[in-house]
Motif scaffolding. Sequence first.
Motif, short mmCIF file in Angstrom:
data_model
loop_
_atom_site.label_atom_id
_atom_site.label_comp_id
_atom_site.label_asym_id
_atom_site.label_seq_id
_atom_site.Cartn_x
_atom_site.Cartn_y
_atom_site.Cartn_z
N SER A 260 9.47 -14.49 53.16
CA SER A 260 8.06 -14.04 53.34
C SER A 260 7.86 -13.27 51.86
O SER A 260 6.71 -12.79 51.87
CB SER A 260 7.64 -13.24 54.40
N LEU A 261 8.65 -13.37 51.01
CA LEU A 261 8.50 -12.61 49.76
C LEU A 261 7.60 -13.20 48.64
O LEU A 261 6.89 -12.47 48.04
CB LEU A 261 9.80 -12.30 48.91
N LEU A 262 7.19 -14.65 48.92
CA LEU A 262 6.39 -15.24 47.95
C LEU A 262 5.34 -16.04 48.78
O LEU A 262 5.78 -16.79 49.90
CB LEU A 262 7.12 -16.17 47.03
N ASP A 263 4.17 -16.11 48.50
CA ASP A 263 3.11 -16.93 48.79
C ASP A 263 3.12 -18.24 48.25
O ASP A 263 2.69 -19.23 48.75
CB ASP A 263 1.73 -16.47 48.90
N VAL A 264 3.36 -18.07 46.72
CA VAL A 264 3.50 -19.60 45.85
C VAL A 264 4.76 -19.47 45.20
O VAL A 264 4.94 -18.58 44.62
CB VAL A 264 2.29 -19.21 44.84
N ARG A 265 5.84 -20.40 45.83
CA ARG A 265 6.76 -20.55 45.43
C ARG A 265 6.96 -21.74 44.42
O ARG A 265 6.82 -22.74 44.92
CB ARG A 265 7.90 -20.71 46.58
N HIS A 266 6.99 -21.61 43.17
CA HIS A 266 6.90 -22.59 42.36
C HIS A 266 8.43 -23.10 41.83
O HIS A 266 9.28 -22.27 41.40
CB HIS A 266 6.16 -22.42 40.84
N ILE A 267 8.89 -24.22 42.12
CA ILE A 267 9.98 -24.84 41.89
C ILE A 267 10.03 -25.65 40.72
O ILE A 267 9.23 -26.32 40.65
CB ILE A 267 10.45 -25.57 43.00
N VAL A 268 11.18 -25.22 39.65
CA VAL A 268 11.31 -26.01 38.49
C VAL A 268 12.71 -26.53 38.57
O VAL A 268 13.56 -26.00 39.10
CB VAL A 268 10.72 -25.12 37.27
N ASP A 269 12.91 -27.75 37.54
CA ASP A 269 14.34 -28.27 37.44
C ASP A 269 14.78 -27.53 36.32
O ASP A 269 14.46 -27.56 35.14
CB ASP A 269 14.10 -29.75 36.96
N GLU A 270 15.65 -26.44 36.78
CA GLU A 270 16.19 -25.58 35.57
C GLU A 270 17.35 -26.33 34.72
O GLU A 270 17.84 -25.61 33.83
CB GLU A 270 17.05 -24.48 36.25
N THR A 271 17.52 -27.72 34.81
CA THR A 271 18.55 -28.33 34.19
C THR A 271 17.75 -28.98 32.65
O THR A 271 18.29 -29.42 31.84
CB THR A 271 19.23 -29.43 34.48
N VAL A 272 16.39 -28.86 32.80
CA VAL A 272 15.47 -29.22 31.76
C VAL A 272 14.92 -27.80 30.91
O VAL A 272 14.46 -27.01 31.56
CB VAL A 272 14.18 -29.95 32.63
N ASP A 273 15.37 -27.81 29.92
CA ASP A 273 14.93 -26.82 28.89
C ASP A 273 13.36 -26.82 28.65
O ASP A 273 12.88 -27.84 27.56
CB ASP A 273 15.77 -26.63 27.78
N VAL A 274 12.67 -26.21 28.99
CA VAL A 274 11.07 -26.03 28.91
C VAL A 274 10.74 -24.70 27.99
O VAL A 274 11.42 -23.82 28.46
CB VAL A 274 10.48 -25.96 30.30
N PRO A 275 9.85 -24.80 27.16
CA PRO A 275 9.73 -23.71 26.25
C PRO A 275 9.05 -22.37 27.07
O PRO A 275 8.36 -22.64 28.03
CB PRO A 275 8.48 -24.13 25.23
N GLU A 276 9.51 -21.39 26.98
CA GLU A 276 9.13 -20.19 27.94
C GLU A 276 7.55 -19.86 28.00
O GLU A 276 7.12 -19.88 29.13
CB GLU A 276 9.61 -18.81 27.29
#
Length: 375
Positions: free
Chosen positions: A136-152
């Motif tokens: 219950s800590l997040l209302d919007v949990r955004h999940i990303v593929d951490e194996t892909v390097d995306v600019p910050e």
Amino acid sequence: MTHAPARSADGAPAGTVLVVRLDNAGDVLLAGPAVRAVAASARRVVLLAGPNGRAAAELLPGVDRVLEWRAPWIDPDPRPVTGSHVVGLLRLVREAAPDQALILTSFHQSSLPPALLLRLAGVPRIAAISEDYPGSLLDVRHIVDETVDVPEPERMLAVARAAGFRPPPGDDGRLAVRRPLPPVGHITGPPGYVVVHPGASAPARAWPEGHCAEAVRELVRAGRRVVVTGGPGECELTRRVAGGAGPIGTDGSGAEKAVPSTSEAVRDLGGRTSLAELAAVLAGASAVVVANTGPAHLAAAVGTPVVTLFAPVVPAARWAPYGVPSVLLGDQDAPCAGSRARICPVPGHPCLSSVSPARVAEAVGRLASVRETVS
């Protein structure tokens, strides 16, 4: 998890939104596009920063107020986790009374410690990236593929979008700082110089001092004016890199007087600028020579090309200067790659010591010509 829009049902702007980015100045600057997206539909944006990021937070367009709190799980010099320290944060957040919060993190940081504390402070809606189950800590949990390097900046903007915030029309998504910047011509001379910034937030990211000093000489021999910059704790470093001169404009007594240097084309501004003034210094440069550290992102935020001496302890695809012409130098396949080391684990620091001053001067020439052609 709900992905409710940032605006209320009647179309009114979102209320007070707390944006959390608790680490260094460069990380806060990289959050700029996400902050502007929030500001486009929020009545008020409050940014919670650590002590190392506060000055950068105050430079971000769209921020109405900055809160400061030292996070024990992020700060490089962390204080103990105590009830009184946590209560201090709860008081800050309750007084700001945010209607929702965005927690912005890098791939190696967890959003759940700040989410827990924001819940205890009564924040009703929280959005963040979390690979771990947040309960219950997040209302919007955004999940990303951490194996892909995306600019910050793109990673953080994706969190804002997931929470229902969109960039304003015409926003190009690049880094930016508030304008106008302070005048600095009295300490830099006219625009068109090259900035060499020899310091770094971690020793593993620094180009060797001798290489920096020789690069200054190479640039001067090529007919360029050079401004050497650094923070208050880097004055000895900048003095040595600049060639042994004291700060241009004083003789040490406070009297206005030019102090001789190895070359009159070199000015040492170590310890002489606030972050806003440093931004102005960088804005007047044709190019900046800097490691992977905050001023690289500050240069990008004022639109100045960057020659970046990039140690691969973190991925360049995530943290290279964003949105400006740049040349990335350094062995990205060195044994330290991905180690996140603060002290170089490889004798001789080969990933950066292998980059010659002549190669840096040549890269400066290429970038400066582009800048001068556009100008």
